[in-house]
Design an enzyme around this catalytic site. Structure first.
Site, short mmCIF file in Angstrom:
data_model
loop_
_atom_site.label_atom_id
_atom_site.label_comp_id
_atom_site.label_asym_id
_atom_site.label_seq_id
_atom_site.Cartn_x
_atom_site.Cartn_y
_atom_site.Cartn_z
N PRO A 89 0.88 -1.30 -0.05
CA PRO A 89 -0.16 -0.13 -0.14
C PRO A 89 0.87 1.45 0.08
O PRO A 89 0.27 2.23 -0.20
CB PRO A 89 -0.79 -0.10 1.33
CG PRO A 89 -0.87 -1.60 1.51
CD PRO A 89 0.56 -2.08 1.17
N GLU A 116 3.72 -9.01 8.31
CA GLU A 116 3.85 -7.65 8.44
C GLU A 116 4.67 -7.01 7.44
O GLU A 116 4.77 -5.64 7.59
CB GLU A 116 4.29 -7.14 10.03
CG GLU A 116 3.33 -7.62 11.09
CD GLU A 116 1.91 -7.36 10.75
OE1 GLU A 116 1.52 -6.27 10.83
OE2 GLU A 116 1.25 -8.46 10.99
N ARG A 154 -1.70 -7.55 -20.82
CA ARG A 154 -2.43 -7.00 -21.95
C ARG A 154 -1.72 -6.11 -23.15
O ARG A 154 -2.26 -5.95 -24.39
CB ARG A 154 -3.69 -6.20 -21.53
CG ARG A 154 -4.77 -7.00 -20.63
CD ARG A 154 -5.88 -6.24 -19.97
NE ARG A 154 -6.70 -5.66 -20.94
CZ ARG A 154 -7.01 -4.39 -21.35
NH1 ARG A 154 -5.87 -3.50 -20.97
NH2 ARG A 154 -7.63 -4.17 -22.20
N ASP A 169 -7.99 0.89 -26.30
CA ASP A 169 -9.10 0.90 -25.24
C ASP A 169 -9.02 2.16 -24.70
O ASP A 169 -8.21 3.06 -24.64
CB ASP A 169 -8.97 -0.23 -24.25
CG ASP A 169 -8.17 -0.36 -23.22
OD1 ASP A 169 -7.95 -1.37 -22.66
OD2 ASP A 169 -7.42 0.74 -22.96
#
Ligand code: 4GY
Length: 249
Positions: A89, A116, A154, A169
């Site tokens: 994160p 952790e 992709r 896209d």
């Protein structure tokens, strides 16, 4: 062929997602290869320990640096120019743009954490880039690695059919997609927008662009600041802002 090396304590997590559908076909066609490695194979001692208690105290366990250093050194003998990526994160937001850039690398090594997290010296000396797939906390780096492999794959030529290329896209111009419809023409009393049945390709293209702009403005106004907009797009947006109330978005 692009090589994805994955270092994880749970290689089983990756097996079925990589075998199915588009990624499975790409692997069969040798457009990409995902090699799964159990980090425990580089650990030492009877218990092959990969974690230890944190210096300074506190909850949980921290991943030891030595097995990771040995594993990365081993993998790099085969792909010396591979970039080492860590999913956390605390990383830079992973994006369409990042996926496109990473697809140009010869090899990528995904270092998946558990518990952790990592000893800080792993980040400092062994990792080239840290990415986050969103502001939430998962139990490990495996699902983010799968998400990134999928998004990166992709962009590898041949992985998608030529009918839907990743460059074509809609995220490429920084806007959300327009709404799509298929048969039946009326479903639960809801008709397909008349313009899509008109056969007028110019009108259809203009409607779709307008829908992209409307959706992006309503749902993700933050994206509009960085989107590639033509003079016509800006004119459409100004028009939309004047007639805001009408649409059902
Ligand atoms: N969100 N984006 C994420 C995450 C959890 C390392 C074990 C995220 O990328 N990774 O939540 N990762 C990991 C982080 C230690 C848990």
């Amino acid at each position: 062929m692009m090589i994805f090396d994955v270092l994880t304590l749970f290689p089983g997590i990756f097996v079925s997602p990589l075998q199915e559908s588009i990624l499975g076909r790409a692997a069969k066609q040798q457009l990409l290869q995902v090699r799964l490695h159990n980090l425990r194979d580089w650990a030492e001692g009877k218990h092959q320990t990969t974690d230890d208690t944190p210096y300074g105290g506190g909850d949980g366990m921290v991943m030891k640096p030595e097995p990771i250093a040995r594993a990365i050194a081993d993998l790099k003998t085969r792909t010396p120019r591979a970039k080492v990526l860590l999913m956390t994160p605390q990383g830079a937001p992973f994006s369409h743009q990042a996926a496109c850039e990473l697809a140009a690398e010869e090899g990528l090594i995904f270092l998946c954490g558990r518990y952790e997290g990592f000893d800080e010296r792993v980040r400092q000396t062994l990792v080239d880039a840290e990415y986050s797939i969103g502001d939430f906390v998962l139990t490990g780096g495996e699902l983010p690695a799968l998400v990134m492999i999928d998004a990166i794959a992709r962009f590898i030529p041949g992985v998608l059919g030529c009918s839907d290329s990743a460059e074509a896209d809609s995220f490429s111009d920084g806007l959300l997609e327009y709404p799509q419809y298929t048969r039946p023409a009326v479903f639960n009393g809801m008709a397909v927008p008349e313009v899509l049945l008109s056969g007028d390709h110019g009108r259809i293209a203009r409607w779709r662009r307008e829908q992209q702009l409307l959706r992006t403005w309503r749902r993700r106004p933050d994206l509009l600041k960085r989107a590639e907009l033509s003079d016509e797009d800006i004119r459409i947006l100004e028009q939309l802002q004047r007639t805001d109330s009408e649409s059902g978005e």
